[in-house]
Design an enzyme around this catalytic site. Sequence first.
Site, PDB file in Angstrom:
ATOM      1  N   PHE A   1       0.843  -1.192   0.000  1.00 39.54           N
ATOM      2  CA  PHE A   1       0.000   0.000   0.000  1.00 39.54           C
ATOM      3  C   PHE A   1       0.882   1.247   0.000  1.00 39.54           C
ATOM      4  CE2 PHE A   1      -2.272   3.393   2.292  1.00 39.54           C
ATOM      5  CZ  PHE A   1      -3.409   3.485   1.510  1.00 39.54           C
ATOM      6  N   GLY A   2       0.704   2.087  -1.013  1.00 37.25           N
ATOM      7  CA  GLY A   2       1.455   3.338  -1.123  1.00 37.25           C
ATOM      8  C   GLY A   2       0.585   4.499  -0.688  1.00 37.25           C
ATOM      9  N   TYR A   3       1.119   5.346   0.187  1.00 39.93           N
ATOM     10  CA  TYR A   3       0.375   6.535   0.637  1.00 39.93           C
ATOM     11  C   TYR A   3       1.147   7.823   0.344  1.00 39.93           C
ATOM     12  CZ  TYR A   3       3.662   6.143   4.509  1.00 39.93           C
ATOM     13  OH  TYR A   3       4.823   6.061   5.253  1.00 39.93           O
ATOM     14  N   GLY A   4       2.356   7.702  -0.174  1.00 37.75           N
ATOM     15  CA  GLY A   4       3.180   8.880  -0.480  1.00 37.75           C
ATOM     16  C   GLY A   4       3.611   8.837  -1.932  1.00 37.75           C
ATOM     17  N   SER A   5       4.914   8.878  -2.140  1.00 42.87           N
ATOM     18  CA  SER A   5       5.395   8.900  -3.530  1.00 42.87           C
ATOM     19  C   SER A   5       5.006   7.643  -4.298  1.00 42.87           C
ATOM     20  CB  SER A   5       6.909   9.090  -3.569  1.00 42.87           C
ATOM     21  OG  SER A   5       7.549   8.035  -2.891  1.00 42.87           O
TER      22      SER A   5
ATOM     23  N   GLU B   1      13.953   3.398   0.670  1.00 40.00           N
ATOM     24  CA  GLU B   1      13.277   3.999   1.832  1.00 40.00           C
ATOM     25  C   GLU B   1      14.048   3.757   3.116  1.00 40.00           C
ATOM     26  OE1 GLU B   1      11.418   5.990   0.795  1.00 40.00           O
ATOM     27  OE2 GLU B   1      10.809   5.177  -1.132  1.00 40.00           O
TER      28      GLU B   1
HETATM   29  C1  BEZ Z   1       4.596   5.403   0.126  1.00 39.41           C
HETATM   30  O1  BEZ Z   1       3.786   4.680   0.700  1.00 39.41           O
HETATM   31  O2  BEZ Z   1       4.300   6.005  -0.895  1.00 39.41           O
HETATM   32  C2  BEZ Z   1       5.931   5.545   0.688  1.00 39.41           C
HETATM   33  C3  BEZ Z   1       6.156   5.220   1.973  1.00 39.41           C
HETATM   34  C4  BEZ Z   1       7.405   5.383   2.491  1.00 39.41           C
HETATM   35  C5  BEZ Z   1       8.409   5.879   1.727  1.00 39.41           C
HETATM   36  C6  BEZ Z   1       8.167   6.206   0.410  1.00 39.41           C
HETATM   37  C7  BEZ Z   1       6.925   6.032  -0.121  1.00 39.41           C
END
Ligand code: BEZ
Length: 190
Positions: free
Chosen positions: A23-27, A98
């Site tokens: 699951f991605g919540y950022g980039s 990361e």
């Molecule tokens: C993400 O979930 O998008 C993410 C999380 C940690 C580091 C980089 C991206």
Amino acid sequence: MLDTTALNQQRNFFDGHAEIWLFGYGSLIWKADFAYLERRPAFITGWERRFWQGSHDHRGTPETPGRVATLIRAKNAICHGMAYRITPEVLAPLDVREKNGYLREKVPLTFVDKQGNGTEQSEGLIYLASDDNPAFLGEAPLTDIAQQIANAHGPSGANKEYLLNLATALRELGAEDDHIFALEHQLRIL
Ligand code: BEZ
């Protein structure tokens, strides 16, 4: 700088699984530079996205750190993002990417259908930068966070590009996120 790569390679929550939902919540929402089998909009509950993690290696430098997304626990909150069905070998390069404070965590996630309703659930993996990691910057006034983001640049590019791309991607998902949209507004009026 802490390096979480080796720690993450011990965090094998899905050992023996041929496929994993990441699951991605950022980039990861807008920059999926890894092979995936499928992607589906999804959300996790009990978490809120915050620009509270320092970035010394991607969107800033050790001298002028940027700020990137992490999650904090918040009862009844919903955090929207994108789930990727991947094979386990995809994780090793992500652990390296990361490594500045993020640890793998297992979370329940809910997929979102075309009408925006939560459908099936699955266990998934997130990368989480918790408040005890050395790169954690924590809360600050939104105007200060926006100013820090406006000033920071790193090997992966301008910090403001990260924030603006994230806001655009969340809008495309139809996701609400007061913190991100307020920060985007602050950045634009600087
Ligand atoms: C993400 O979930 O998008 C993410 C999380 C940690 C580091 C980089 C991206």
